[in-house]
Design an enzyme around this catalytic site. Structure first.
Site, PDB file in Angstrom:
ATOM      1  N   LYS A 246       0.752  -1.238   0.102  1.00 23.80           N
ATOM      2  CA  LYS A 246      -0.042   0.123  -0.114  1.00 23.80           C
ATOM      3  C   LYS A 246       0.842   1.084   0.005  1.00 23.80           C
ATOM      4  O   LYS A 246       1.956   1.199   0.573  1.00 23.80           O
ATOM      5  CB  LYS A 246      -0.981   0.027   1.124  1.00 23.80           C
ATOM      6  N   ARG A 320     -10.421 -11.438   2.580  1.00 27.22           N
ATOM      7  CA  ARG A 320     -11.225 -12.525   2.102  1.00 27.22           C
ATOM      8  C   ARG A 320     -10.568 -13.916   2.247  1.00 27.22           C
ATOM      9  O   ARG A 320     -11.409 -14.773   2.317  1.00 27.22           O
ATOM     10  CB  ARG A 320     -11.809 -12.072   0.835  1.00 27.22           C
TER      11      ARG A 320
END
Length: 466
Positions: A246, A320
């Site tokens: 990120k 997820r």
């Protein structure tokens, strides 16, 4: 410090709740000196205004809290809390039956009192002093213990999210679950490190293996009879994005990426404190998505507990993955309802902003039960669709599933569809929450926050047939 109402006190300051259209009629019956004080201080009874009135003409001091108009109140939650945050520290007793003042039904009064307790929250772990706050004596018509329990659950959630990752890694999150379990006589099992592979939880292990703290699956059980409810919370204690690193601006809030875990623990606390007649299970895959030589890579194809393979197209779509194994494990327990909560996608924030808790379910009755409770609990939610035509978007050519479909469309929906693949036949509800208040609001300081939990707790009797 736990949130609590103040004990009854002879020295408490009486607090009158004033609607805007009541003010002039009320003032006409007051001494001229009091009228001058109110007017001079610019008190118009707008939402969130507060005014301390000194002893005038020998009368006892008291306070006024603005309750605005119905239109103003629709634009904010916890109107009384907005006033409480402006009152000086002290003990206040709300006048609830005085003619000419705002009259609240018990449900509304309970919500406003909850807001007052939530407004007292301060994250002071790293401060040398804690500011004093205004305390409230619980009105006789509300269930003070129940309100305090809701506030305690929210404080727990906020504390967990607000704690920096250096002090809230997987091990510390495990310790927090152990502490909660000890308080309510629950049991906790933990599978850690390489044992995850032996237990057939490969995705949890793969995502967390690059961190100094070993990944783990935390499994809490409480209750021995009744419907089975399983809560699954994303416990990514810090998310660098992995090898798809990120940028710095996106990494600054990643201590909150375990907000799903914090929220299900808050909900679990509500359930256990209320003694609901259910069998509760809480599953938290606790990991740090770190960068190291053994970090998982873009292009890897990973096995899962369910047997489905997953192509990794972005290591920053890791939440997820850990939830997938936990959801498969949850489904194997034959629960009556599975609820997952996760700070999963930026797409959900784009769709509904930070204040609403978007949720997914295939069951209209469950959605209706939740929606019915959201407004009274001042805990807004918004239903999103499990849109089946988008299933093809999560099906790559090389594996069964894609963890990060290209194109950028429907990111929250495709993530929810991905998770649903691992639940099987269990009744399932998924929340894609933000877990953070970016700008302070009444009873909601900037920082970690609970979303959807009070609405869920209130809806559980309908959801589980209690």
């Amino acid at each position: 410090m736990a949130p609590c109402f103040a004990p009854v006190s002879d020295t408490a300051v009486y607090l009158s709740l004033m609607e805007q259209d009541q003010l002039q009629g009320w003032l006409q019956n007051q001494p001229a000196s009091l009228q001058d004080w109110v007017t001079t201080n610019g008190f118009t009874a707008g939402c969130g205004q507060a005014l301390l009135v000194p002893g005038i003409d020998g009368a006892a001091p008291f306070a006024l809290a603005g309750y605005g108009t119905a239109t103003q109140r629709r634009r904010q939650r916890f109107t009384l809390a907005a006033a409480a945050e402006k009152l000086p520290a002290g003990c206040y007793q709300l006048q609830t039956e005085t003619p000419g003042l705002a009259q609240l039904d018990t449900e509304t009064l309970s919500t406003e009192c909850l807001g007052w307790l939530l407004s007292q929250y301060r994250f002071s772990r790293y401060k040398s002093t804690t500011p004093m706050t205004a305390s409230l004596i619980a009105p006789a018509t509300v269930d003070a213990a129940a309100i305090e329990s809701l506030a305690a659950a929210e404080w727990l959630t906020r504390d967990l999210i607000n704690t920096p990752a250096a002090d809230m890694g997987p091990a510390e999150l495990e310790a927090a679950v152990e502490a909660l379990a000890a308080e309510f006589d629950a049991s906790v099992g933990v599978i850690t490190g390489a044992d995850l592979l032996e237990a057939n939880l490969p995705l949890i292990h793969t995502v967390g293996r690059a961190a100094d703290q070993a990944p783990r699956l935390i499994d809490l059980h409480w209750g021995s009879s009744g419907p089975k409810l399983t809560l699954v919370g994303k416990g990514v204690c810090f998310d660098t994005g992995g090898l798809n690193l990120k940028p710095g601006a996106s990494m600054g809030l990643m201590k909150k990426d375990m907000g799903g875990a914090a929220n299900v623990l808050g909900l679990a606390r509500m359930i256990m404190a209320a003694g609901l007649p259910i069998q509760l299970r809480v599953l938290i895959p606790a990991v740090e998505n770190a960068v190291s030589g053994n970090a998982f890579r873009p292009g890897d194809v990973l096995p899962s507990r369910k047997g489905l393979t997953v192509e990794i197209n972005n290591t920053d779509a890791e939440g997820r993955l850990v939830l997938a194994d936990a959801l498969t494990l949850a489904d194997e327990g034959d629960p009556d309802l599975v609820i997952s909560m996760a700070t999963l996608t930026g797409a959900a924030r784009v769709a509904v902003g930070p204040d609403l808790a978007p949720f997914y379910t295939d069951h209209d009755a469950d959605a209706a039960a939740l929606a019915t409770q959201a407004a009274p609990q001042a805990d807004p939610v918004w239903r999103m669709p499990f849109h089946a035509p988008y299933e093809s978007m999560i099906e790559p050519g090389i594996a069964d599933l894609d963890n990060a479909p290209a194109g950028g469309f429907a990111g929250s929906i495709t993530a929810a569809l991905f998770l649903r693949r691992f639940v099987g036949e269990s009744r399932y509800m998924h929340f894609d929450i933000y877990g953070w208040t970016p700008n302070a609001a009444p009873a909601r300081p900037k920082g970690g926050t609970g979303q959807g939990c009070r609405a869920l707790f209130a809806a559980l009797p309908d959801l589980l047939g209690l």
